[in-house]
Design a protein around this motif. Structure first.
Motif, short mmCIF file in Angstrom:
data_model
loop_
_atom_site.label_atom_id
_atom_site.label_comp_id
_atom_site.label_asym_id
_atom_site.label_seq_id
_atom_site.Cartn_x
_atom_site.Cartn_y
_atom_site.Cartn_z
N LYS A 197 -11.65 17.13 4.13
CA LYS A 197 -10.73 16.19 4.73
C LYS A 197 -9.88 15.60 3.62
CE LYS A 197 -14.20 14.93 8.13
NZ LYS A 197 -15.09 13.89 8.59
N SER A 198 -8.71 15.10 3.97
CA SER A 198 -7.88 14.47 2.96
C SER A 198 -7.57 13.05 3.36
CB SER A 198 -6.60 15.27 2.74
OG SER A 198 -5.84 15.30 3.92
N LYS A 199 -7.34 12.21 2.37
CA LYS A 199 -6.97 10.84 2.63
C LYS A 199 -5.94 10.42 1.61
CE LYS A 199 -10.46 8.49 -0.12
NZ LYS A 199 -11.43 7.43 -0.15
N THR A 200 -5.21 9.39 1.93
CA THR A 200 -4.16 8.90 1.05
C THR A 200 -4.74 7.92 0.04
OG1 THR A 200 -2.54 9.14 2.81
CG2 THR A 200 -1.94 7.69 1.00
N VAL A 201 -4.36 8.09 -1.21
CA VAL A 201 -4.70 7.14 -2.27
C VAL A 201 -3.42 6.82 -3.03
CG1 VAL A 201 -7.10 7.86 -2.56
CG2 VAL A 201 -5.33 8.92 -3.92
N SER B 101 -6.04 3.10 -5.91
CA SER B 101 -6.26 2.08 -4.91
C SER B 101 -6.17 2.74 -3.55
CB SER B 101 -5.18 0.99 -5.04
OG SER B 101 -5.27 0.06 -3.98
N PRO B 102 -6.99 2.31 -2.58
CA PRO B 102 -6.93 2.92 -1.25
C PRO B 102 -5.70 2.50 -0.46
CG PRO B 102 -8.56 1.17 -1.29
CD PRO B 102 -8.07 1.34 -2.70
N LYS B 103 -5.03 1.43 -0.88
CA LYS B 103 -3.82 0.99 -0.18
C LYS B 103 -2.75 0.63 -1.21
CE LYS B 103 -5.30 -3.78 0.12
NZ LYS B 103 -5.40 -4.97 0.91
N TRP B 104 -1.51 0.65 -0.77
CA TRP B 104 -0.41 0.34 -1.68
C TRP B 104 -0.42 -1.14 -1.97
CZ3 TRP B 104 3.83 -2.74 -2.22
CH2 TRP B 104 4.67 -2.42 -3.29
N GLN B 105 -0.14 -1.46 -3.22
CA GLN B 105 -0.01 -2.85 -3.66
C GLN B 105 1.19 -2.93 -4.57
OE1 GLN B 105 -3.74 -4.56 -5.18
NE2 GLN B 105 -4.74 -2.69 -4.48
N GLU C 64 -8.62 14.75 -1.89
CA GLU C 64 -9.52 15.48 -1.01
C GLU C 64 -10.92 14.90 -1.13
OE1 GLU C 64 -9.69 19.62 -0.95
OE2 GLU C 64 -7.55 19.88 -0.69
N THR C 65 -11.55 14.71 0.02
CA THR C 65 -12.94 14.30 0.02
C THR C 65 -13.80 15.54 0.13
OG1 THR C 65 -12.55 13.80 2.35
CG2 THR C 65 -12.84 11.93 0.88
#
Length: 169
Positions: A3-7, A17-21, A39-40
């Motif tokens: 699976k993929s996630k946004t970092v 960071s898991p979210k934009w700052q 990618e996880t």
């Protein structure tokens, strides 16, 4: 399937960071986080580490003793099962100041008479190691020392020198 996630990764220091700052949580610089996909690992994440691995009964495995290189320090050799094994890695741990560096320096000084050795000190300077060796009356003529913390330089020295025994302290 992975699976993929946004970092969000900092272009200055590489922190994620898991979210934009607006400000990087690692280095504090503003507007340096950029979106990327991480990618996880899936369920088969370790499959490439042991291709073709299969279960065996322990009783079916033929065990044989490996040749060992005695350090010349009786109790240390006993703890090592008779000495060092070629290609083996030994981790020496303990509280600060109990003598880990001194023990390793003594072992290498003895081994240096018959083997090519390298002592890498990331904590003490060459002068500090030399003073300890003199206090212990160690023969260090054949002992190579590198006071370094840069991994690439250490790996380069190991590749160039090809010691039989190396200590990374």
């Amino acid at each position: 399937m992975a699976k993929s996630k946004t970092v969000y990764s900092c272009t200055e220091c590489g922190a994620t960071s898991p979210k934009w700052q607006g400000q990087c949580p690692g280095c504090g610089v503003w507007n340096t986080l950029v979106e990327s996909v991480a990618e996880t690992p899936g369920a088969q994440r370790f499959a490439s580490l042991a291709p073709g691995a299969r279960l065996q009964k322990l009783s079916d495995i033929e065990a044989r003793e490996a040749d060992r290189i005695p350090t010349g320090i009786g109790e240390f050799d006993r703890a090592l099962g008779g000495g060092l094994v070629a290609g083996g890695v030994v981790l020496i741990g303990g509280d600060p100041g109990i003598g880990k560096s001194t023990l390793l320096l003594q072992a290498l000084a003895g081994l240096a008479e018959a083997h090519k050795v390298l002592y890498v000190s990331g904590e003490e300077s060459g002068e500090q190691v030399a003073l300890r060796a003199r206090r212990l009356n160690l023969e260090t003529q054949h002992l190579s020392l590198m006071a370094e913390i840069n991994l690439e330089r250490i790996l380069g020295a190991l590749q160039a020198e090809k010691p039989q025994v190396a200590v990374i302290d």
